[in-house]
Motif scaffolding. Sequence first.
Motif, PDB file in Angstrom:
ATOM      1  N   UNK A 218       9.319  -9.705  -0.425  1.00  0.00           N
ATOM      2  CA  UNK A 218       8.710  -8.381  -0.309  1.00  0.00           C
ATOM      3  C   UNK A 218       7.765  -8.253   0.890  1.00  0.00           C
ATOM      4  N   UNK A 219       7.646  -9.308   1.699  1.00  0.00           N
ATOM      5  CA  UNK A 219       6.745  -9.250   2.855  1.00  0.00           C
ATOM      6  C   UNK A 219       7.212  -8.199   3.854  1.00  0.00           C
ATOM      7  N   UNK A 220       6.254  -7.535   4.492  1.00  0.00           N
ATOM      8  CA  UNK A 220       6.548  -6.539   5.513  1.00  0.00           C
ATOM      9  C   UNK A 220       6.237  -7.098   6.898  1.00  0.00           C
ATOM     10  N   UNK A 221       7.125  -6.838   7.858  1.00  0.00           N
ATOM     11  CA  UNK A 221       6.943  -7.300   9.231  1.00  0.00           C
ATOM     12  C   UNK A 221       6.845  -6.089  10.148  1.00  0.00           C
ATOM     13  N   UNK A 222       5.782  -6.048  10.951  1.00  0.00           N
ATOM     14  CA  UNK A 222       5.604  -4.997  11.949  1.00  0.00           C
ATOM     15  C   UNK A 222       5.515  -5.640  13.326  1.00  0.00           C
ATOM     16  N   UNK A 223       5.965  -4.902  14.327  1.00  0.00           N
ATOM     17  CA  UNK A 223       5.845  -5.347  15.711  1.00  0.00           C
ATOM     18  C   UNK A 223       5.161  -4.267  16.524  1.00  0.00           C
ATOM     19  N   UNK A 224       4.308  -4.702  17.447  1.00  0.00           N
ATOM     20  CA  UNK A 224       3.632  -3.783  18.346  1.00  0.00           C
ATOM     21  C   UNK A 224       3.781  -4.308  19.771  1.00  0.00           C
ATOM     22  N   UNK A 225       3.970  -3.389  20.715  1.00  0.00           N
ATOM     23  CA  UNK A 225       4.133  -3.833  22.091  1.00  0.00           C
ATOM     24  C   UNK A 225       3.939  -2.710  23.081  1.00  0.00           C
ATOM     25  N   UNK A 226       3.622  -3.090  24.303  1.00  0.00           N
ATOM     26  CA  UNK A 226       3.477  -2.140  25.401  1.00  0.00           C
ATOM     27  C   UNK A 226       4.852  -1.676  25.860  1.00  0.00           C
ATOM     28  N   UNK A 227       4.983  -0.407  26.181  1.00  0.00           N
ATOM     29  CA  UNK A 227       6.272   0.134  26.630  1.00  0.00           C
ATOM     30  C   UNK A 227       6.824  -0.629  27.830  1.00  0.00           C
TER      31      UNK A 227
ATOM     32  N   UNK B  25      17.068  -5.163  11.412  1.00  0.00           N
ATOM     33  CA  UNK B  25      16.994  -3.743  11.734  1.00  0.00           C
ATOM     34  C   UNK B  25      15.544  -3.398  12.089  1.00  0.00           C
ATOM     35  N   UNK B  26      15.392  -2.731  13.243  1.00  0.00           N
ATOM     36  CA  UNK B  26      14.069  -2.298  13.688  1.00  0.00           C
ATOM     37  C   UNK B  26      13.966  -0.787  13.610  1.00  0.00           C
ATOM     38  N   UNK B  27      12.874  -0.295  13.058  1.00  0.00           N
ATOM     39  CA  UNK B  27      12.681   1.143  12.890  1.00  0.00           C
ATOM     40  C   UNK B  27      11.357   1.547  13.548  1.00  0.00           C
ATOM     41  N   UNK B  28      11.424   2.465  14.500  1.00  0.00           N
ATOM     42  CA  UNK B  28      10.218   2.915  15.198  1.00  0.00           C
ATOM     43  C   UNK B  28       9.405   3.824  14.288  1.00  0.00           C
ATOM     44  N   UNK B  29       8.131   3.506  14.146  1.00  0.00           N
ATOM     45  CA  UNK B  29       7.240   4.263  13.266  1.00  0.00           C
ATOM     46  C   UNK B  29       6.200   5.082  14.019  1.00  0.00           C
ATOM     47  N   UNK B  30       5.823   4.630  15.217  1.00  0.00           N
ATOM     48  CA  UNK B  30       4.765   5.334  15.934  1.00  0.00           C
ATOM     49  C   UNK B  30       4.905   5.070  17.429  1.00  0.00           C
ATOM     50  N   UNK B  31       4.414   6.035  18.218  1.00  0.00           N
ATOM     51  CA  UNK B  31       4.482   5.965  19.676  1.00  0.00           C
ATOM     52  C   UNK B  31       3.196   6.585  20.218  1.00  0.00           C
ATOM     53  N   UNK B  32       2.311   5.760  20.785  1.00  0.00           N
ATOM     54  CA  UNK B  32       1.044   6.256  21.322  1.00  0.00           C
ATOM     55  C   UNK B  32       0.453   5.205  22.245  1.00  0.00           C
ATOM     56  N   UNK B  33      -0.451   5.641  23.122  1.00  0.00           N
ATOM     57  CA  UNK B  33      -1.170   4.733  24.018  1.00  0.00           C
ATOM     58  C   UNK B  33      -0.212   3.860  24.833  1.00  0.00           C
TER      59      UNK B  33
ATOM     60  N   UNK C 192      10.267  -4.132  10.839  1.00  0.00           N
ATOM     61  CA  UNK C 192      11.473  -4.957  10.969  1.00  0.00           C
ATOM     62  C   UNK C 192      11.960  -5.330   9.578  1.00  0.00           C
ATOM     63  N   UNK C 193      13.244  -5.103   9.339  1.00  0.00           N
ATOM     64  CA  UNK C 193      13.828  -5.408   8.027  1.00  0.00           C
ATOM     65  C   UNK C 193      15.008  -6.354   8.173  1.00  0.00           C
ATOM     66  N   UNK C 194      15.241  -7.140   7.107  1.00  0.00           N
ATOM     67  CA  UNK C 194      16.379  -8.054   7.103  1.00  0.00           C
ATOM     68  C   UNK C 194      15.952  -9.477   6.815  1.00  0.00           C
ATOM     69  N   UNK C 195      16.922 -10.327   6.598  1.00  0.00           N
ATOM     70  CA  UNK C 195      16.661 -11.724   6.259  1.00  0.00           C
ATOM     71  C   UNK C 195      16.455 -12.563   7.522  1.00  0.00           C
ATOM     72  N   UNK C 196      15.449 -13.451   7.466  1.00  0.00           N
ATOM     73  CA  UNK C 196      15.177 -14.370   8.581  1.00  0.00           C
ATOM     74  C   UNK C 196      15.816 -15.745   8.364  1.00  0.00           C
TER      75      UNK C 196
END
Length: 339
Positions: A104-113, A130-138, A145-149
Amino acid sequence: MLANTSQMLLRNISDLTGNILIVEPPADELARSLLPELPAPTKLSCYTSNAATAQSWQIPDITCYFSALPEFQQQFDTVVIYYPKSKEQLSLTLAAIAPALTDSSQIFLVGDNKGGIKSLSSHAEKLGLQAHKLDNAKHCLWYCLNGSLAALTKPRFSQQQFTINHTTLNVCSIAGVFNHGKLDTGTALLLNHLQHITKGSVLDFGCGSGVIGAFLKKNNSAINLYCSDVSALATEATKQTLQANNLQGTVITADGLPAKPACFDHIVSNPPFHTGIKTDYSISETFISQSKDRLNPGGSLTLVANTHLAYQTLLEQTFGKVTVLAKANGFVIYQTIKR
């Protein structure tokens, strides 16, 4: 100060719950900004291979894992990964944290454009995720990120063999180390101009995979070799490179020049000039200033740099006279002597 990526994380702080792990953040003020905003009983941890970042996370009530590859003693509900410059490093990071995650762990990624995160969706697909974009700013992006590692390859150091000026070296490296798996053009040029180093205490600063130090030690057994880097990945690679070539040297992970020994007879470097994706002259200014203080009289500083960087001016301001030993393929070799 906070990097834009860290500001983006704080903007999405509501996504962070439970036992939280922040992976490879920059060396900014995120730890002090984030901790007071998290509700109890949230727990906060950081994994970093960078000595400067590790220092910024040495705060009570935060667990900081500082090493080349992490070994966790707990599991995490939420993980935030700062998108690395190397795509290969992302898959290794995901594999490294996998044992510390639950279903049930959640993985998020953040990065500069400008740092490559725009290609995350296609990169994730190649990893079976599968990667799903949630926000776009700064000028940054925030993804989940979803799926098995489970199918990702466990990170390990690899070995390549290079022949440099009739010297054969076994070089160990891993994604995240400078020029992983290759001999970069600047270092190759530098190795052609180190004939003046035959003995004494020698520092390979910003050692990466240890090519410079190993080359010098293999050709001059009388030198007392020291290698340092801000990255624990790099210093582990250097240790393995020295071992693979049956060479002796002291390897130190440090932010800046290592504290000991007090002085060196020679300092050699292909120095870093980036903080994240931005050119940062403060790194070079500090390194050059410290080098003068740490060289014995008559000692030399020899470095390679891209021709477009203003290293000659920095060296002249600190040392006075600077000699250009070579220019080729967009690189220049500088040498200066402490008078």
